[in-house]
Design a protein around this motif. Structure first.
Motif, PDB file in Angstrom:
ATOM      1  N   GLN A  28      47.288  11.256  31.981  1.00 28.42           N
ATOM      2  CA  GLN A  28      47.546  12.473  31.217  1.00 28.42           C
ATOM      3  C   GLN A  28      46.891  13.708  31.837  1.00 28.42           C
ATOM      4  O   GLN A  28      47.334  14.839  31.588  1.00 28.42           O
ATOM      5  CB  GLN A  28      47.078  12.310  29.764  1.00 28.42           C
ATOM      6  N   ASP A  29      45.868  13.523  32.665  1.00 27.03           N
ATOM      7  CA  ASP A  29      45.219  14.670  33.306  1.00 27.03           C
ATOM      8  C   ASP A  29      45.989  15.169  34.527  1.00 27.03           C
ATOM      9  O   ASP A  29      45.760  16.294  34.981  1.00 27.03           O
ATOM     10  CB  ASP A  29      43.789  14.304  33.730  1.00 27.03           C
ATOM     11  N   ARG A  30      46.880  14.335  35.044  1.00 31.23           N
ATOM     12  CA  ARG A  30      47.638  14.742  36.239  1.00 31.23           C
ATOM     13  C   ARG A  30      49.120  14.961  35.966  1.00 31.23           C
ATOM     14  O   ARG A  30      49.816  15.549  36.793  1.00 31.23           O
ATOM     15  CB  ARG A  30      47.461  13.695  37.349  1.00 31.23           C
ATOM     16  N   ILE A  31      49.607  14.478  34.834  1.00 27.57           N
ATOM     17  CA  ILE A  31      51.023  14.664  34.485  1.00 27.57           C
ATOM     18  C   ILE A  31      51.121  15.615  33.299  1.00 27.57           C
ATOM     19  O   ILE A  31      50.563  15.357  32.230  1.00 27.57           O
ATOM     20  CB  ILE A  31      51.698  13.322  34.140  1.00 27.57           C
ATOM     21  N   THR A  32      51.816  16.720  33.497  1.00 24.30           N
ATOM     22  CA  THR A  32      52.080  17.688  32.432  1.00 24.30           C
ATOM     23  C   THR A  32      53.555  17.616  32.083  1.00 24.30           C
ATOM     24  O   THR A  32      54.413  17.790  32.959  1.00 24.30           O
ATOM     25  CB  THR A  32      51.737  19.118  32.879  1.00 24.30           C
ATOM     26  N   VAL A  33      53.849  17.346  30.821  1.00 24.21           N
ATOM     27  CA  VAL A  33      55.239  17.245  30.375  1.00 24.21           C
ATOM     28  C   VAL A  33      55.640  18.555  29.707  1.00 24.21           C
ATOM     29  O   VAL A  33      54.937  19.057  28.821  1.00 24.21           O
ATOM     30  CB  VAL A  33      55.433  16.062  29.404  1.00 24.21           C
ATOM     31  N   VAL A  34      56.756  19.109  30.142  1.00 28.43           N
ATOM     32  CA  VAL A  34      57.272  20.370  29.606  1.00 28.43           C
ATOM     33  C   VAL A  34      58.618  20.103  28.953  1.00 28.43           C
ATOM     34  O   VAL A  34      59.526  19.554  29.589  1.00 28.43           O
ATOM     35  CB  VAL A  34      57.428  21.427  30.722  1.00 28.43           C
ATOM     36  N   HIS A  35      58.739  20.488  27.683  1.00 32.18           N
ATOM     37  CA  HIS A  35      60.010  20.312  26.972  1.00 32.18           C
ATOM     38  C   HIS A  35      60.860  21.563  27.132  1.00 32.18           C
ATOM     39  O   HIS A  35      60.439  22.666  26.793  1.00 32.18           O
ATOM     40  CB  HIS A  35      59.760  20.041  25.481  1.00 32.18           C
ATOM     41  N   GLY A  36      62.076  21.379  27.654  1.00 34.56           N
ATOM     42  CA  GLY A  36      63.008  22.493  27.805  1.00 34.56           C
ATOM     43  C   GLY A  36      63.922  22.269  28.988  1.00 34.56           C
ATOM     44  O   GLY A  36      63.629  21.454  29.875  1.00 34.56           O
ATOM     45  N   ALA A  37      65.049  22.968  28.999  1.00 34.56           N
ATOM     46  CA  ALA A  37      65.936  22.920  30.160  1.00 34.56           C
ATOM     47  C   ALA A  37      65.230  23.565  31.342  1.00 34.56           C
ATOM     48  O   ALA A  37      64.533  24.574  31.189  1.00 34.56           O
ATOM     49  CB  ALA A  37      67.242  23.642  29.851  1.00 34.56           C
ATOM     50  N   ILE A  38      65.415  23.013  32.521  1.00 30.30           N
ATOM     51  CA  ILE A  38      64.692  23.490  33.698  1.00 30.30           C
ATOM     52  C   ILE A  38      64.979  24.964  33.967  1.00 30.30           C
ATOM     53  O   ILE A  38      64.110  25.697  34.460  1.00 30.30           O
ATOM     54  CB  ILE A  38      65.039  22.617  34.937  1.00 30.30           C
ATOM     55  N   GLN A  39      66.173  25.443  33.607  1.00 27.92           N
ATOM     56  CA  GLN A  39      66.506  26.855  33.834  1.00 27.92           C
ATOM     57  C   GLN A  39      65.745  27.787  32.899  1.00 27.92           C
ATOM     58  O   GLN A  39      65.673  28.996  33.162  1.00 27.92           O
ATOM     59  CB  GLN A  39      68.013  27.097  33.647  1.00 27.92           C
ATOM     60  N   ASP A  40      65.173  27.235  31.811  1.00 26.69           N
ATOM     61  CA  ASP A  40      64.590  28.084  30.764  1.00 26.69           C
ATOM     62  C   ASP A  40      63.072  28.024  30.684  1.00 26.69           C
ATOM     63  O   ASP A  40      62.479  28.714  29.844  1.00 26.69           O
ATOM     64  CB  ASP A  40      65.158  27.679  29.392  1.00 26.69           C
ATOM     65  N   VAL A  41      62.428  27.211  31.500  1.00 27.85           N
ATOM     66  CA  VAL A  41      60.991  27.001  31.328  1.00 27.85           C
ATOM     67  C   VAL A  41      60.203  27.545  32.513  1.00 27.85           C
ATOM     68  O   VAL A  41      60.727  27.714  33.614  1.00 27.85           O
ATOM     69  CB  VAL A  41      60.662  25.501  31.144  1.00 27.85           C
ATOM     70  N   ASP A  42      58.930  27.814  32.252  1.00 28.65           N
ATOM     71  CA  ASP A  42      57.959  28.074  33.311  1.00 28.65           C
ATOM     72  C   ASP A  42      57.142  26.809  33.523  1.00 28.65           C
ATOM     73  O   ASP A  42      56.963  26.004  32.599  1.00 28.65           O
ATOM     74  CB  ASP A  42      57.034  29.230  32.925  1.00 28.65           C
ATOM     75  N   LEU A  43      56.639  26.645  34.727  1.00 30.23           N
ATOM     76  CA  LEU A  43      55.798  25.492  35.030  1.00 30.23           C
ATOM     77  C   LEU A  43      54.341  25.927  34.927  1.00 30.23           C
ATOM     78  O   LEU A  43      53.901  26.804  35.684  1.00 30.23           O
ATOM     79  CB  LEU A  43      56.096  24.957  36.437  1.00 30.23           C
ATOM     80  N   PRO A  44      53.590  25.352  33.997  1.00 31.97           N
ATOM     81  CA  PRO A  44      52.204  25.788  33.776  1.00 31.97           C
ATOM     82  C   PRO A  44      51.362  25.712  35.046  1.00 31.97           C
ATOM     83  O   PRO A  44      51.290  24.669  35.699  1.00 31.97           O
ATOM     84  CB  PRO A  44      51.692  24.798  32.722  1.00 31.97           C
ATOM     85  N   GLY A  45      50.761  26.836  35.400  1.00 35.14           N
ATOM     86  CA  GLY A  45      49.858  26.856  36.542  1.00 35.14           C
ATOM     87  C   GLY A  45      50.527  26.767  37.897  1.00 35.14           C
ATOM     88  O   GLY A  45      49.842  26.593  38.911  1.00 35.14           O
ATOM     89  N   VAL A  46      51.855  26.890  37.940  1.00 29.61           N
ATOM     90  CA  VAL A  46      52.580  26.795  39.213  1.00 29.61           C
ATOM     91  C   VAL A  46      53.358  28.089  39.429  1.00 29.61           C
ATOM     92  O   VAL A  46      54.135  28.509  38.569  1.00 29.61           O
ATOM     93  CB  VAL A  46      53.545  25.593  39.232  1.00 29.61           C
ATOM     94  N   ALA A  47      53.152  28.718  40.567  1.00 28.62           N
ATOM     95  CA  ALA A  47      53.892  29.927  40.906  1.00 28.62           C
ATOM     96  C   ALA A  47      55.241  29.552  41.508  1.00 28.62           C
ATOM     97  O   ALA A  47      55.402  28.450  42.047  1.00 28.62           O
ATOM     98  CB  ALA A  47      53.091  30.761  41.901  1.00 28.62           C
ATOM     99  N   PRO A  48      56.233  30.439  41.421  1.00 35.28           N
ATOM    100  CA  PRO A  48      57.498  30.164  42.107  1.00 35.28           C
ATOM    101  C   PRO A  48      57.255  29.835  43.575  1.00 35.28           C
ATOM    102  O   PRO A  48      56.447  30.468  44.251  1.00 35.28           O
ATOM    103  CB  PRO A  48      58.271  31.476  41.944  1.00 35.28           C
ATOM    104  N   GLY A  49      57.954  28.811  44.050  1.00 31.93           N
ATOM    105  CA  GLY A  49      57.742  28.351  45.417  1.00 31.93           C
ATOM    106  C   GLY A  49      56.498  27.510  45.586  1.00 31.93           C
ATOM    107  O   GLY A  49      56.071  27.260  46.722  1.00 31.93           O
TER     108      GLY A  49
END
Length: 382
Positions: free
Chosen positions: A118-139
């Motif tokens: 759980q400390d290394r896997i972050t689950v994000v609910h939402g369509a990939i086109q509609d979400v931001d990735l926590p702590g990750v910049a584009p690219g």
């Protein structure tokens, strides 16, 4: 006066009956699609697919050193989180697992926690086109994983979302796995399946149901070849996709409104009647070409073809309105177009035009009318 009111009422009813039905919006269709994956049992066919699991396991075990260690990995359409856990166990420093299904996302969180990740896997609910990735910049993503393949390869409509992920989140030179996918077609003799359908749609509780058979046959189905002799032609590769090169503006070719328009040329290998086409796909994990011929370590491949080990994907069978009598060497030429469904883009439409060329078994019978038709493949075809 009463008569006039009745007439007006009848006119109103006719007007209402003549109105076009109100179709669900894109947002409503998307919500229904993601809800269909909320129950974890919907994911069982994929989880129980031994050939698919073996391919992913072999691919991750064959990954060149440094592919996952210390890297940021994104799983698109994570389902209940199997690939995310595999990536974390392969050494990924961080895994972002994205899914539009609330039920699947919740299950993926539970699976990550149960595996101590759980400390290394972050689950994000939402369509990939509609979400931001926590702590990750584009690219900022090194590797993207996805089981995006569906009926006829493109059924399920995940390719546009994967293209968005590649275009938005993947770093230059990053990997998308599997990194290639190819669609194939082969001519099919299908007597046994049609005979089974006639038995099924014969008499039910004393009621003659054969009138529905023609409509049943015209719908594509997932099936597996019962014997190699059903394959009447040499297989033909229709198209290939390199997933790291996907771009949102080009997944559907704007010039034709389709994923691909493929020339089709099938050559009969023996005399028999051809009842339709069988479509299947192959996927490969080459790690950007690092694995393959000449380096001593072959790429990992998964085939859903009729002579390969069985998968839950089976093969997509499209029956013609009528059969064609073929002789060895007869050529069937035309084109096959693959496009998003007209009502729901997650469905797949296969538009086909196929003409028989040459003499062979059809000699002396005059010109044979071409096979023309459009066939809808629902995203949830099973």
């Amino acid at each position: 006066m009463a008569q006039g009111e009745d007439e007006e009422g009848e006119e109103a009813e006719e007007s209402e009956a003549g109105e076009a039905p109100v179709l669900p919006s894109g947002a409503e269709l998307a919500a229904a699609y993601f809800r269909s994956w909320d129950n974890p049992t919907r994911h069982l066919p994929l989880l129980q697919d031994k050939a698919l699991s073996a391919a992913w396991s072999a691919a991750l075990a064959s990954a060149p050193p440094g592919t996952f260690e210390g890297k940021t990995v994104l799983e698109v359409g994570c389902g209940v989180g199997l690939l995310s856990v595999m990536a974390a166990k392969a050494g990924a420093a961080r895994v972002i697992a994205v899914d539009g299904s609330a039920g699947a996302a919740d299950a993926a969180r539970r699976v990550a926690r149960a595996n101590g990740l759980q400390d290394r896997i972050t689950v994000v609910h939402g369509a990939i086109q509609d979400v931001d990735l926590p702590g990750v910049a584009p690219g900022g993503v090194d590797v993207i994983l996805s089981n995006w393949m569906g009926p006829g390869l493109l059924g399920g409509g995940m390719l546009p979302g994967l293209a968005h992920a590649v275009e938005t989140w993947l770093r230059p030179g990053g990997l998308v796995l599997p990194d290639t996918a190819s669609l194939w077609a082969v001519g099919l003799e299908d007597r046994e399946a049609l005979q089974d359908a006639k038995k099924t749609w014969g008499s039910v509780a004393g009621v003659d149901m054969t009138a529905a058979l023609a409509q049943v046959i015209q719908h594509p189905r997932l099936d597996a070849a019962r014997r190699k002799a059903q394959l009447l032609t040499a297989p033909q590769q229709l198209a290939q996709w390199r997933t790291s090169e996907l771009r949102t503006g080009a997944v559907v070719d704007p010039a034709i409104g389709a994923y691909a328009r493929c020339p089709l040329r099938l050559v009969a290998e023996r005399e028999d009647r051809m009842f339709g086409l069988m479509l299947y796909w192959d996927a490969a994990w080459t790690f950007g070409g690092a694995l393959g011929p000449g380096d001593g370590k072959p790429a990992v491949r998964l085939s859903t073809g009729p002579t390969a080990p069985a998968t839950h994907y089976k093969q997509l069978v499209i029956n013609f309105p009528r059969s064609l009598l073929l002789a060895p060497g007869d050529v069937l030429a035309g084109e096959l177009e693959l496009r998003p469904g007209g009502t729901d883009p997650r469905d797949l439409e296969v538009a086909l035009r196929l003409a028989q060329q040459g003499g062979g078994a059809a000699a002396g019978s005059g010109a044979v009318a071409p096979i023309v038709g459009t066939f809808r493949v629902p995203y949830d075809l099973a």
